[in-house]
Design an enzyme around this catalytic site. Structure first.
Site, PDB file in Angstrom:
ATOM      1  NE  ARG A 129      -2.237  -0.459   3.674  1.00 11.93           N
ATOM      2  CZ  ARG A 129      -2.671   0.194   4.753  1.00 11.93           C
ATOM      3  NH1 ARG A 129      -3.831   0.825   4.729  1.00 11.93           N
ATOM      4  NH2 ARG A 129      -1.963   0.227   5.860  1.00 11.93           N
TER       5      ARG A 129
ATOM      6  CG  ASP B  55       3.786  -5.513  11.039  1.00 10.85           C
ATOM      7  OD1 ASP B  55       4.835  -5.708  11.679  1.00 10.85           O
ATOM      8  OD2 ASP B  55       3.063  -6.440  10.648  1.00 10.85           O
TER       9      ASP B  55
ATOM     10  CB  SER C  88       5.744  -6.317   8.242  1.00  8.40           C
ATOM     11  OG  SER C  88       5.015  -5.125   8.159  1.00  8.40           O
TER      12      SER C  88
END
Length: 901
Positions: A524, A642, A588
């Site tokens: 994203r 994350d 992450s």
């Protein structure tokens, strides 16, 4: 004349549909907890939960009480793949003084018969399980006990009503100790109603059979009902056979408008006036008597036999069902009728014979009609339970009237098919239903008990005691300390990586920030606008891009070029290509950081395998790719995990949030640690967020004692064998795979899917974690669980679905408990850091497993409470930790940087 006389006995289809609707309403009443007490149709749970599946085997005894004779049977069931069985029986008379005498003598007599049978079959030396068919309404609370509610048919034994008939039989068998070599050589395992026996016998030959009907001396029906509809029995899983005891339909007046004067007269003269009114309109015990009462009245009115009433017509029970059946053999013309009437001293003319034959037809046709209407109600209920538009099913059927009457079966089938055109019904005649059936129930019970043992054994390693969980918590604590200490850090499995995030939001952050989020199969790009002050708010705009497998597992350069391509698309789309915005990069995967904007990839996880990245600085690789593209420039301020993003997002709402937890595809935790405890970073003042990377916990073998053979299989088949062992027991990416391994093992043991491992079950990764969440949802009926399994190409029975649900439950509960034990170690460490008796702290949580699984979050929270009783932990759901969180970290880093300057 006869038609006019008996017009009330002729039932149109409209009337039958009405009877069907009335019976459906009675069934609902009988199943409801609050309405059962007053319901006429008792809908008794039989505790028979499973139909034969063909794998039953062994030697069984059965004793059958309730028909015109007592019977003893020996049933051998062979597991030869042909579903064959062998039945040997002996019949014993039912003397009137026994079936209308007292209880002790009654059960002694049954035990005598059984003893005699074992003698003749030379079974005295064997220990055999016994099924007891007892064809009267009993209230059962287990398969092997039953309290008699009422005697029916022509039985009326004193002192038995309201007592447990299995105990009475056991006592009588104990008395026979002398004749059975060691005491209790016969073990009464199941109490079965003959109707249930009929269904089970037919179910052995045809697995579609889920209804049993008896139409003989008495009449009754049973069928497989969904547990969730049976209020009287705990539990919602699976199905159970319900013995409707439909003979009592109408005892509350529900059929008064259809009962004739003859029905009323017959009832008044019976052993149990006012009871079993439906049965008295249907069963062979009463039809002959109904015919007698009709003929008597017609004769008295001068319509038959020249008005001469013979003794036969005045004698109760003189006309029997066998007479009625014989008179309806139309092929014989009137000869049978003439012969029978002459034997009864009635001297019939030809008109008399025609009229009497017609009376018999109307009486037996009404019986078949009423029976068909009630059966149609049951079939409709089954179809609706299964949510099917059209249903194929089999009805197992038994009873003298059905078998011996020349027209009965044909009429019944025809009317049933007319009333339920959307059910394709096969009627299967039961051979020795009540005896073999009891043995079948016993055999199924035996099989289920053996299966239960095997399933329990397979799932036992997933049940973790409080002691074991405490041990896990203490080991985690030890590993956390190793990761923080300079001399042990290099070899520690829990890496405790410093993130260089030294503060949480204080509300003064503001500005426009970009965030990138890479951590799974999607990537994203976000634009985040943060406002401070009174109008404090966060606005976000984002776009999602897929990462194809060939890029995930290609070269590092291709991966980062793809990422920059996605950023370019987004900047174009938002119209902000010219601005040099500060950027936070959520990455992450385990990184070793030397500062907030430097992150060296320790190793790929979660299915990524891009080459030439491990050991490299991901910020440099991103900058290189931006330079290669040469279209725009960005200020990369922070590389973020994350988990840290999750903690920051919740920290923006609640300053007490100092822990971030991810329980989704992967599993990880971060928390604010005192600088003085972090030996690998210079300085002792303040705090820094530590990314524990706890997925590696256990990679040194410290939790091998709780790893099962299934965990080892999942680990060996994964992309990184021997690594991230704790994560493989707790995270969404692997739980479905553990379930699949267990299902394969249970199928190999013949406990699931009829022992057939389907192609789809052999496929790795077919069992996604979302299926676990769906299957374990309390709102889902087993029918829907079956549908999910069918989508996965697994053709499951109802029993299979229960087992699959149980396996999913065991795996996800263990995951939540292990996760809770790890988290308890962290909150305890926080409490000791602060030196307080009692700690109040908030944990920010994200991840699909935590958010979507129906029980995971509850079990996790309960475990933390249990293992860290001095910590009061609030769990807060994070809204978009990896996007909003990255922007907030960038904002905090900017703020601290400016303050520093």
């Amino acid at each position: 004349q006869v038609d006019r006389y008996l017009y009330q006995m002729r039932l149109s289809d409209d009337i039958l549909l009405d009877v069907m609707a009335r019976f459906q309403a009675e069934m609902v009443k009988g199943l409801g907890r609050d309405t059962n007490a007053t319901a006429a149709v008792k809908m008794l749970p039989s505790f028979v939960r499973s139909l034969p599946d063909g794998s039953e085997k062994g030697d069984f005894l059965a004793v059958d009480v309730g028909g015109s004779q007592f019977r003893a049977h020996q049933v051998k069931v062979f597991d030869d793949g042909k579903q064959s069985s062998q039945l040997e029986s002996k019949f014993y008379p039912t003397p009137k003084e026994v079936i209308q005498g007292n209880g002790a003598e009654f059960f002694d007599y049954i035990a005598d018969c059984l003893s005699d049978f074992m003698e003749t079959k030379n079974l005295k030396h064997k220990k055999l399980p016994l099924g007891f068919t007892f064809s009267f309404p009993c209230k059962q609370t287990k398969l092997e006990e039953g309290v008699l509610l009422d005697w029916t048919k022509h039985f009326k034994v004193r002192g038995v009503q309201g007592t447990n008939v299995v105990n009475s039989l056991r006592k009588a068998l104990q008395k026979h100790k002398a004749s059975f070599v060691p005491a209790g050589d016969v073990d009464v395992l199941a109490l079965v109603n003959d109707t249930v026996g009929t269904m089970m016998t037919c179910g052995y030959d045809d697995q579609r059979c889920e209804v049993g009907v008896i139409i003989g001396t008495g009449t009754n029906a049973c069928y497989m009902e969904e547990m969730r509809h049976i209020d009287l029995v705990e539990g919602d899983e699976g199905r159970m056979c319900i013995n409707t005891e439909w003979g009592a339909f109408g005892d509350d007046g529900a059929l008064d408008d259809l009962r004739t004067e003859f029905d009323r007269e017959l009832d008044l003269g019976s052993l149990n006036p006012g009871k079993q009114l439906f049965e008295k309109m249907i069963s062979s015990l009463h039809l002959g008597e109904l015919v007698r009462l009709i003929l008597l009245k017609m004769t008295k009115e001068g319509l038959l036999f020249n008005g001469k009433v013979s003794t036969a017509l005045l004698t109760k029970g003189k006309i029997e069902m066998k007479h009625v059946s014989a008179m309806e053999k139309y092929k014989e013309g009137l000869s049978n009728t003439k012969e029978i009437l002459t034997e009864l001293n009635l001297f019939p003319s030809e008109e008399d014979c025609i009229a009497v034959q017609h009376v018999c037809t109307i009486v037996s046709f009404r019986s078949a009609n009423l029976c068909a209407a009630a059966l149609a109600a049951i079939l409709t209920r089954l179809r609706e339970n299964k949510k099917l538009l059209r249903m194929r099913t089999t009805v197992g059927i038994d009873g003298g009237l059905y078998k011996t009457h020349p027209q009965y079966a044909k009429r019944l089938h025809k009317v049933v098919r007319r009333l339920v055109p959307n059910c394709d019904v096969r009627f299967l005649l039961s051979v020795s239903g009540s005896g073999k059936g009891a043995a079948m129930v016993t055999a199924v019970g035996y099989r289920l008990a053996a299966q239960r043992k095997q399933i329990d054994a397979a799932l036992a390693p997933f049940l973790l005691s409080l002691e074991t969980l405490r041990e896990v918590k203490n080991k985690m604590r030890t590993e956390l300390e190793y990761g923080l200490k300079r001399e042990t850090q290099a070899s520690a499995t829990v890496k405790m990586l410093p993130t260089y995030v030294c503060g949480t939001p204080d509300g003064t952050e503001k500005g426009k920030f970009l965030a990138l989020d890479l951590g799974g199969t999607n990537f994203r790009v976000l634009l985040v606008k943060i406002r401070s002050g009174r109008r404090r708010s966060v606005q976000m705009y984002n776009k999602i891009f897929a990462i194809p497998l060939e890029i995930m597992q290609g070269t590092g350069e291709e991966l980062f070029d793809h990422i920059v391509q996605c950023i370019a698309d987004f900047l174009e789309y938002m119209g902000i290509k010219g601005a040099r915005l500060p950027l936070g990069f959520t990455f992450s995967f385990p990184c070793r950081q030397a500062s907030i904007d430097k992150g060296t990839l320790v190793g790929w996880t979660k299915g990524f395998k891009a080459t030439d990245c491990e050991g490299e600085d991901v910020v440099d690789m991103l900058r290189e790719a931006i330079r290669r593209r040469n279209e725009f420039d960005l200020d990369i301020v922070a590389v973020v995990n994350d988990t840290v993003g999750t903690m920051m997002t919740c920290g923006y709402e609640d300053p007490n949030c100092e822990i971030g937890l991810i329980a989704g595809t992967g599993s990880n935790v971060c928390y604010m640690e005192d600088m003085k405890n972090i030996e690998i970073v210079e300085g002792n003042e303040g705090k820094m967020c530590i990314n524990t990377e706890w997925g590696g916990f256990g990679d040194n073998g410290c939790i091998d004692n709780i790893r099962t053979k299934y965990d080892k299989e999942v680990d060996e088949g994964s992309l990184n064998p021997g690594k991230q062992r704790y994560e493989k027991m707790t995270s969404g990416m692997y739980l479905g795979e553990i379930v699949r391994q267990i299902l394969i093992d249970l199928t190999k043991q013949g406990l699931l899917f009829r022992g057939q491992i389907s192609e789809s079950l052999r496929k790795r990764g077919i069992f996604e974690t979302k299926f676990l969440s769906q299957i374990e949802s309390d709102r889902l009926a087993l029918l829907q669980v079956r549908r999910i399994l069918q989508q996965l190409g697994l053709d499951s029975t109802c029993e299979d679905s229960i087992i699959v649900k149980e396996v999913c439950g065991a795996v996800s509960k263990r995951a939540a408990q292990l996760c809770g034990a790890g988290l308890a170690a962290i909150v305890e460490k926080k409490r000791e850091n602060q030196g307080v008796e009692h700690l109040q702290i908030t944990v920010g949580v994200d991840g699909t497993l935590y958010k979507l699984h129906p029980h995971f979050s509850r079990v996790l929270q309960e475990t933390v409470k249990e293992l860290a009783p001095r910590c009061d932990v609030t769990f807060m759901l994070s809204e978009d930790g990896s996007g909003k969180g990255a922007a907030l970290i960038t904002a905090v880093a900017k703020r601290l940087h400016n303050v520093g300057q």
